[in-house]
Design a protein around this motif. Sequence first.
Motif, mmCIF file in Angstrom:
data_model
loop_
_atom_site.group_PDB
_atom_site.id
_atom_site.type_symbol
_atom_site.label_atom_id
_atom_site.label_comp_id
_atom_site.label_asym_id
_atom_site.label_seq_id
_atom_site.Cartn_x
_atom_site.Cartn_y
_atom_site.Cartn_z
ATOM 1 N N SER A 205 0.836 -1.213 0.000
ATOM 2 C CA SER A 205 0.000 0.000 0.000
ATOM 3 C C SER A 205 0.865 1.256 0.000
ATOM 4 O O SER A 205 0.511 2.261 -0.619
ATOM 5 C CB SER A 205 -0.928 0.007 1.218
ATOM 6 O OG SER A 205 -0.186 -0.077 2.423
ATOM 7 N N ARG A 206 2.019 1.198 0.674
ATOM 8 C CA ARG A 206 2.923 2.354 0.684
ATOM 9 C C ARG A 206 3.484 2.613 -0.715
ATOM 10 O O ARG A 206 3.489 3.735 -1.208
ATOM 11 C CB ARG A 206 4.073 2.117 1.667
ATOM 12 C CG ARG A 206 5.038 3.301 1.763
ATOM 13 C CD ARG A 206 6.308 2.936 2.535
ATOM 14 N NE ARG A 206 6.031 2.588 3.924
ATOM 15 C CZ ARG A 206 5.881 3.495 4.877
ATOM 16 N NH1 ARG A 206 5.960 4.793 4.594
ATOM 17 N NH2 ARG A 206 5.656 3.119 6.121
ATOM 18 N N ALA A 209 0.804 3.944 -3.087
ATOM 19 C CA ALA A 209 0.455 5.332 -2.756
ATOM 20 C C ALA A 209 1.478 6.271 -3.379
ATOM 21 O O ALA A 209 1.128 7.303 -3.989
ATOM 22 C CB ALA A 209 0.403 5.521 -1.247
ATOM 23 N N ASP A 229 -7.736 0.850 -3.261
ATOM 24 C CA ASP A 229 -7.589 0.808 -1.809
ATOM 25 C C ASP A 229 -6.673 -0.356 -1.437
ATOM 26 O O ASP A 229 -7.121 -1.423 -1.023
ATOM 27 C CB ASP A 229 -8.964 0.652 -1.143
ATOM 28 C CG ASP A 229 -8.890 0.745 0.375
ATOM 29 O OD1 ASP A 229 -7.778 0.981 0.891
ATOM 30 O OD2 ASP A 229 -9.933 0.579 1.024
ATOM 31 N N TRP A 230 -5.361 -0.131 -1.563
ATOM 32 C CA TRP A 230 -4.392 -1.194 -1.341
ATOM 33 C C TRP A 230 -4.322 -1.623 0.121
ATOM 34 O O TRP A 230 -3.717 -2.660 0.436
ATOM 35 C CB TRP A 230 -3.016 -0.773 -1.848
ATOM 36 C CG TRP A 230 -2.947 -0.763 -3.347
ATOM 37 C CD1 TRP A 230 -3.190 0.300 -4.171
ATOM 38 C CD2 TRP A 230 -2.652 -1.875 -4.200
ATOM 39 N NE1 TRP A 230 -3.058 -0.084 -5.489
ATOM 40 C CE2 TRP A 230 -2.723 -1.398 -5.535
ATOM 41 C CE3 TRP A 230 -2.323 -3.207 -3.973
ATOM 42 C CZ2 TRP A 230 -2.480 -2.229 -6.630
ATOM 43 C CZ3 TRP A 230 -2.081 -4.031 -5.057
ATOM 44 C CH2 TRP A 230 -2.163 -3.544 -6.374
ATOM 45 N N ALA A 231 -4.907 -0.851 1.014
ATOM 46 C CA ALA A 231 -4.950 -1.261 2.429
ATOM 47 C C ALA A 231 -5.734 -2.570 2.574
ATOM 48 O O ALA A 231 -5.534 -3.332 3.525
ATOM 49 C CB ALA A 231 -5.570 -0.169 3.285
#
Length: 377
Positions: A205-206, A209, A229-231
């Motif tokens: 997710s980082r 982003a 929404d990779w979280a």
Amino acid sequence: MKTAIKVIEQLEVAGFEAYMVGGAVRDYLLEKKPHDIDVATNASPEQVKSLFERTVDTGIAHGTVLVLKDGTGIEVTTYRTEGSYSDHRRPDSVEFVQSLEEDLKRRDFTINAMAMDKDMAITDPFGGAQDLAKGLIRAVGNPDERFQEDALRMLRAIRFSGQLDFQIDPSTLASIGHQAHLIKSIAIERIKSEIDKMMLHKKASRSFAYLTDTGLAEHLPSGYLFKADWAKFQVFETAAAGWAFMLFEHAQEMEAILPYRFSNEEKQTIKRALEAARLPEWNEWVFYSYTNAQLAIAALLNGRKVEIAGKKSALPIRSKAEMAVNGSDLMKWSSQKQGPWIKEWIAKIERMIVFGELANDRELIKEWFMHEYRHHQ
């Protein structure tokens, strides 16, 4: 690492300098087991080859010789500086030098621009160890110059952010935004390789982003897909899960990412995982028809909690090859010639066996088939 130290000692006995460099040094300082260990030396490629019994010219034009020792391959590269990068991918020229610091100066990030001798003493002219302690990815010297030399370094910085759970230095990050358009000069295979690696780390997710926030994604094929929404993304053993996740989130099909040139196996895994994820119900036929990997990825996409291996092991058969009968049997029993009708009947029998409506027993299947076949004449 023991083999690399032996190589260094052999070079030093001959009067040369030699150090472990790059990712191996970074991983050692992070107390991680290094994967590939590279050695840099002031010996020329020809001198390296003369010192070792078995070598391979893997990149001799750029000073790299693969030394084969103790069943391991160690890449030994002569200290070098590089000329201009007119294509933003590879140097137009390479010059061999005698200075370790000159060699380290050409590397991408400070955390990769350290050297270590055989006694584990560190040479760190650009503050790489300090950046490791800070959890920071910072370009060596001027970041604009580093990215203009090789535009793939922008993706590497972003990949390292997730792999190491590090922040990107503000000036390096700003440079990625300024130089983002240069990524178009990089071969799609190299780009895909970096994106694949991003998808294999818990902090994906980082990375994604950074990829979207810097504007770099806008210069990649179907770049809008990376904004998701990779979280919610759960890392899997292959990058196929990441690509499937993007498509699932955007309700897109495999065709949207074909410019990245997937292997046939990757295409099949992603396509089938999407199909399974979108099914409203998973019955016996679903567990029979899809592979473990396809179902595992699908379950990650739709949040389905199911013990896939157990469901598969409970099936009467796991493949068509396990059926007690085949097309030859049907032709023999019916006295009919080969034709499309065989495929239809085999498919019907296969489905009934999977659903437990017909036992996988040759005589029972024959009895059922002869009864049904006569009624269809």
